[in-house]
Design a protein around this motif. Structure first.
Motif, PDB file in Angstrom:
ATOM      1  N   ARG A  64       2.860  10.280  -9.571  1.00 64.80           N
ATOM      2  CA  ARG A  64       2.207  10.486 -10.861  1.00 64.80           C
ATOM      3  C   ARG A  64       1.506  11.845 -10.916  1.00 64.80           C
ATOM      4  N   TRP A  65       0.907  12.251  -9.790  1.00 65.45           N
ATOM      5  CA  TRP A  65       0.207  13.531  -9.800  1.00 65.45           C
ATOM      6  C   TRP A  65       1.197  14.692  -9.909  1.00 65.45           C
ATOM      7  N   PHE A  66       2.306  14.599  -9.204  1.00 64.41           N
ATOM      8  CA  PHE A  66       3.336  15.632  -9.352  1.00 64.41           C
ATOM      9  C   PHE A  66       3.791  15.718 -10.814  1.00 64.41           C
ATOM     10  N   SER A  67       3.970  14.573 -11.440  1.00 62.92           N
ATOM     11  CA  SER A  67       4.387  14.564 -12.851  1.00 62.92           C
ATOM     12  C   SER A  67       3.323  15.208 -13.730  1.00 62.92           C
ATOM     13  N   TYR A  68       2.058  14.883 -13.462  1.00 63.71           N
ATOM     14  CA  TYR A  68       0.974  15.490 -14.239  1.00 63.71           C
ATOM     15  C   TYR A  68       0.987  17.015 -14.084  1.00 63.71           C
ATOM     16  N   ARG A  69       1.283  17.484 -12.887  1.00 64.39           N
ATOM     17  CA  ARG A  69       1.320  18.918 -12.619  1.00 64.39           C
ATOM     18  C   ARG A  69       2.579  19.580 -13.188  1.00 64.39           C
ATOM     19  N   GLY A  98      -5.742   7.554 -15.865  1.00 61.37           N
ATOM     20  CA  GLY A  98      -4.346   7.493 -16.257  1.00 61.37           C
ATOM     21  C   GLY A  98      -3.421   8.071 -15.208  1.00 61.37           C
ATOM     22  N   VAL A  99      -3.790   9.217 -14.613  1.00 57.11           N
ATOM     23  CA  VAL A  99      -2.914   9.821 -13.613  1.00 57.11           C
ATOM     24  C   VAL A  99      -2.963   9.063 -12.285  1.00 57.11           C
ATOM     25  N   LEU A 100      -3.938   8.173 -12.136  1.00 55.91           N
ATOM     26  CA  LEU A 100      -3.981   7.287 -10.964  1.00 55.91           C
ATOM     27  C   LEU A 100      -3.326   5.938 -11.255  1.00 55.91           C
ATOM     28  N   GLY A 101      -2.898   5.747 -12.499  1.00 55.62           N
ATOM     29  CA  GLY A 101      -2.310   4.466 -12.883  1.00 55.62           C
ATOM     30  C   GLY A 101      -3.336   3.358 -12.986  1.00 55.62           C
ATOM     31  N   MET A 102      -4.588   3.710 -13.337  1.00 58.30           N
ATOM     32  CA  MET A 102      -5.680   2.735 -13.317  1.00 58.30           C
ATOM     33  C   MET A 102      -6.455   2.645 -14.627  1.00 58.30           C
ATOM     34  N   ASP A 103      -5.898   3.151 -15.713  1.00 60.22           N
ATOM     35  CA  ASP A 103      -6.616   3.127 -16.986  1.00 60.22           C
ATOM     36  C   ASP A 103      -6.576   1.726 -17.587  1.00 60.22           C
ATOM     37  N   PRO A 104      -7.711   1.006 -17.625  1.00 61.84           N
ATOM     38  CA  PRO A 104      -7.693  -0.368 -18.136  1.00 61.84           C
ATOM     39  C   PRO A 104      -7.410  -0.458 -19.629  1.00 61.84           C
ATOM     40  N   LEU A 105      -7.551   0.676 -20.341  1.00 64.54           N
ATOM     41  CA  LEU A 105      -7.271   0.677 -21.773  1.00 64.54           C
ATOM     42  C   LEU A 105      -5.814   1.023 -22.071  1.00 64.54           C
ATOM     43  N   ASP A 106      -5.060   1.374 -21.039  1.00 63.90           N
ATOM     44  CA  ASP A 106      -3.635   1.634 -21.218  1.00 63.90           C
ATOM     45  C   ASP A 106      -2.928   0.334 -21.562  1.00 63.90           C
ATOM     46  N   ALA A 107      -1.921   0.417 -22.432  1.00 59.04           N
ATOM     47  CA  ALA A 107      -1.218  -0.788 -22.874  1.00 59.04           C
ATOM     48  C   ALA A 107      -0.621  -1.571 -21.720  1.00 59.04           C
ATOM     49  N   PHE A 164     -11.664  17.118 -10.562  1.00 58.95           N
ATOM     50  CA  PHE A 164     -10.706  16.048 -10.267  1.00 58.95           C
ATOM     51  C   PHE A 164      -9.374  16.650  -9.825  1.00 58.95           C
ATOM     52  N   ALA A 165      -8.904  17.648 -10.559  1.00 59.77           N
ATOM     53  CA  ALA A 165      -7.632  18.284 -10.231  1.00 59.77           C
ATOM     54  C   ALA A 165      -7.681  18.938  -8.854  1.00 59.77           C
ATOM     55  N   GLU A 166      -8.795  19.583  -8.537  1.00 56.83           N
ATOM     56  CA  GLU A 166      -8.930  20.220  -7.227  1.00 56.83           C
ATOM     57  C   GLU A 166      -8.850  19.191  -6.106  1.00 56.83           C
ATOM     58  N   ALA A 167      -9.455  18.034  -6.318  1.00 54.57           N
ATOM     59  CA  ALA A 167      -9.396  16.982  -5.302  1.00 54.57           C
ATOM     60  C   ALA A 167      -7.966  16.483  -5.111  1.00 54.57           C
ATOM     61  N   MET A 168      -7.262  16.226  -6.196  1.00 55.01           N
ATOM     62  CA  MET A 168      -5.903  15.719  -6.099  1.00 55.01           C
ATOM     63  C   MET A 168      -4.943  16.763  -5.518  1.00 55.01           C
ATOM     64  N   ARG A 184       0.828  -1.207   0.000  1.00 53.74           N
ATOM     65  CA  ARG A 184       0.000   0.000   0.000  1.00 53.74           C
ATOM     66  C   ARG A 184       0.863   1.259   0.000  1.00 53.74           C
ATOM     67  N   SER A 185       1.921   1.273   0.791  1.00 48.54           N
ATOM     68  CA  SER A 185       2.777   2.458   0.870  1.00 48.54           C
ATOM     69  C   SER A 185       3.365   2.794  -0.499  1.00 48.54           C
ATOM     70  N   GLY A 186       3.961   1.796  -1.157  1.00 45.70           N
ATOM     71  CA  GLY A 186       4.533   2.035  -2.470  1.00 45.70           C
ATOM     72  C   GLY A 186       3.502   2.519  -3.468  1.00 45.70           C
ATOM     73  N   LEU A 187       2.288   1.981  -3.368  1.00 44.30           N
ATOM     74  CA  LEU A 187       1.223   2.352  -4.295  1.00 44.30           C
ATOM     75  C   LEU A 187       0.744   3.779  -4.033  1.00 44.30           C
ATOM     76  N   ASN A 188       0.549   4.137  -2.745  1.00 42.93           N
ATOM     77  CA  ASN A 188       0.119   5.488  -2.428  1.00 42.93           C
ATOM     78  C   ASN A 188       1.116   6.529  -2.928  1.00 42.93           C
ATOM     79  N   PHE A 189       2.402   6.254  -2.740  1.00 45.85           N
ATOM     80  CA  PHE A 189       3.406   7.218  -3.172  1.00 45.85           C
ATOM     81  C   PHE A 189       3.616   7.179  -4.687  1.00 45.85           C
ATOM     82  N   ASP A 190       3.248   6.070  -5.321  1.00 47.81           N
ATOM     83  CA  ASP A 190       3.252   6.028  -6.776  1.00 47.81           C
ATOM     84  C   ASP A 190       2.196   6.983  -7.328  1.00 47.81           C
ATOM     85  N   ILE A 191       1.011   7.006  -6.704  1.00 47.81           N
ATOM     86  CA  ILE A 191      -0.039   7.925  -7.120  1.00 47.81           C
ATOM     87  C   ILE A 191       0.401   9.367  -6.879  1.00 47.81           C
ATOM     88  N   MET A 192       1.020   9.631  -5.729  1.00 44.28           N
ATOM     89  CA  MET A 192       1.537  10.969  -5.442  1.00 44.28           C
ATOM     90  C   MET A 192       2.551  11.394  -6.500  1.00 44.28           C
TER      91      MET A 192
END
Length: 466
Positions: free
Chosen positions: A53-58, A389-398, A341-345, A43-51
């Motif tokens: 990804r969001w920094f990268s998106y920003r 995609g920014v959550l790493g959860m897009d099922p259509l992503d390759a 969505f952006a405001e929440a993240m 869980r820790s690695g996953l939570n910080f992976d999302i963090m």
């Protein structure tokens, strides 16, 4: 909106201001590799992976360091118990952790240093601390003098007079029982390294101070880890690093536990759920949604029922994407996510609120499907894909379609062909008004885990719950 995050040291949410404009540096305490990982570890690695990804998106350039503790009391105990070399146990479990991170879609870190690869840096740090009067050698051990550092316990907000410092076997020669070990004297049969202070091995806390200094310098933006690391691990890291002369972390971020029956998931409690077993029972993408969906500072109480609920919720998202792309053809993710969505993240990585925007968009997309509004469907699909995609959860992503349930796109194609043959038989039965046979075929498909939907363009199938 300014990106904000909860800072454990300040005990409040703070505006994020990076040390270097346009860049973010993160140090995450990674695995102690005495055993294979359970979902609480990951869980820790996953939570910080999302963090990350969001920094990268920003638009930030992210440097992400996640260490491996490959020498530790528990690893040595496992070595003695199993009659195997400590390094073999460590490497085996390090690979298991990396396999689990990869299975759940975590991006690889910028660097992933091992503790045993940084003994010279640790020796240098200890020598400086001894020279400055913050540490001392005794009986082959090296201890940090907690009274020498005035801000000790400021992170965990404790009182020194009431402190009980965890201590290990063989920690003799302490001037104060609250002092903690940076270096542990060698014991018979245990691994050791030669140092000016005598043969021995590093203490847990020293490892991270030395590696953070080497890879991120004297100051960096965010130090992360599980909430159970606030004391003693992170508190002791702060003392060592700042006494050494580093500014160290500017923000402290901690994720909560995964619990079972109200207790932290751990090996010692015998209630762990290994990732290697979980991915045999549940799709990795569903596990990512389950572990990444709650707020990172909220405890997850594990149960099969809650996992089924997550599977069903994510299935509604997937179902819309599948139906939407059947109508519109392939749709690429939108360039920007919806503002809500952006405001929440931006508000302390509030993934639950962000996912609420995803589900709202899915409902709007389903309404557009019902109306046959192809343009509106395409817009909804693009937005949903961007958000996932920014959550790493897009099922259509390759990355996920190549690892689709049951073996990927090729197997899905085979199953699709086989189910198609069965559905043709069902259609033929309906055409001759043999509804009993048609219903029996549908029931058998349902028992096999498939849901059939009759649409104007013909019957379509999907996995039950998906």
């Amino acid at each position: 909106m300014t990106l904000r995050l909860y800072d454990t040291s300040a005990r409040q949410i703070r505006d994020f201001s990076p040390l270097e404009p346009g860049c973010v540096s993160i140090y995450l305490c990674g695995a102690t590799v005495q055993a294979a990982p359970h979902i609480g570890h990951i869980r820790s690695g996953l939570n910080f992976d999302i963090m990350r990804r969001w920094f990268s998106y920003r638009g930030y350039k992210v440097t992400f360091i996640r260490n491996v503790t490959d020498i530790d009391d528990k690893i040595i105990a496992k070595s003695a118990e199993q009659g195997r070399p400590w390094w073999a146990i460590g490497y085996e479990n390090e690979r298991a952790f990396n396999a689990a991170y990869e299975a759940l879609g975590c991006l690889p870190p910028t660097n992933e240093p091992r503790a045993t690869g940084h003994i010279p840096e640790m020796v240098e740090m200890m020598q400086v601390l001894i020279d400055r009067g913050h540490a001392y050698a005794a009986d082959g051990n090296v201890y940090f003098d907690v009274r020498s550092f005035g801000d000790y316990l400021s992170l965990s907000n404790q009182e020194l007079d009431s402190l009980r410092q965890p201590a290990g076997e063989g920690e003799t020669g302490k001037r104060d029982p609250r002092d903690f070990a940076m270096w542990k004297a060698a014991k018979p049969g245990e691994p050791y390294w030669e140092t000016p202070f005598g043969p021995g091995r590093p203490g847990w806390h020293l490892e991270c101070s030395a590696m953070a200094h080497k890879y991120l310098g004297r100051a960096f933006d965010i130090h992360g880890g599980g909430v159970d690391l606030v004391f003693p691990h992170h508190e002791n890291e702060v003392a060592q690093s700042r006494a050494f002369g580093d500014d160290f972390a500017r923000y402290w971020s901690h994720n909560a536990w995964v619990t079972m029956s109200g207790e932290k998931m751990s090996k010692s409690l015998g209630n762990s759920v290994l990732v290697s077993e979980m991915v045999k029972q549940w799709r990795p993408l569903v596990l990512r949604y389950y572990l990444g969906g709650p707020h990172y500072r909220s405890t997850i109480e594990y149960s099969t029922e809650s996992l089924r609920e997550a599977e069903s919720a994510f299935g509604r998202i997937e179902g819309f994407l599948q139906r939407g792309t059947e109508l519109t053809g392939q749709v690429e993710p939108a360039e920007r996510v919806p503002e809500a969505f952006a405001e929440a993240m931006d508000d302390d990585f509030a993934v639950p609120q962000a996912l609420a925007v995803v589900h709202t968009t899915v409902r709007q997309g389903n309404a557009a499907l019902g109306e046959g509004d192809k343009a509106a469907v395409a817009t909804a699909v693009a937005e949903v894909r961007a958000m996932l995609g920014v959550l790493g959860m897009d099922p259509l992503d390759a990355a996920w379609s190549a690892a689709a349930p049951g073996g990927g796109a090729e197997l899905h194609s085979v199953v699709d062909s086989l189910v198609g043959l069965v559905l043709e038989q069902r259609q033929a039965a309906r055409a001759r008004k043999d509804y009993a046979t048609a219903d029996a075929i549908r029931d058998e498909l349902a028992r096999a885990g498939l849901t059939i939907e009759d649409t104007p363009s013909g019957p379509r199938w999907e996995l039950a719950g998906g």
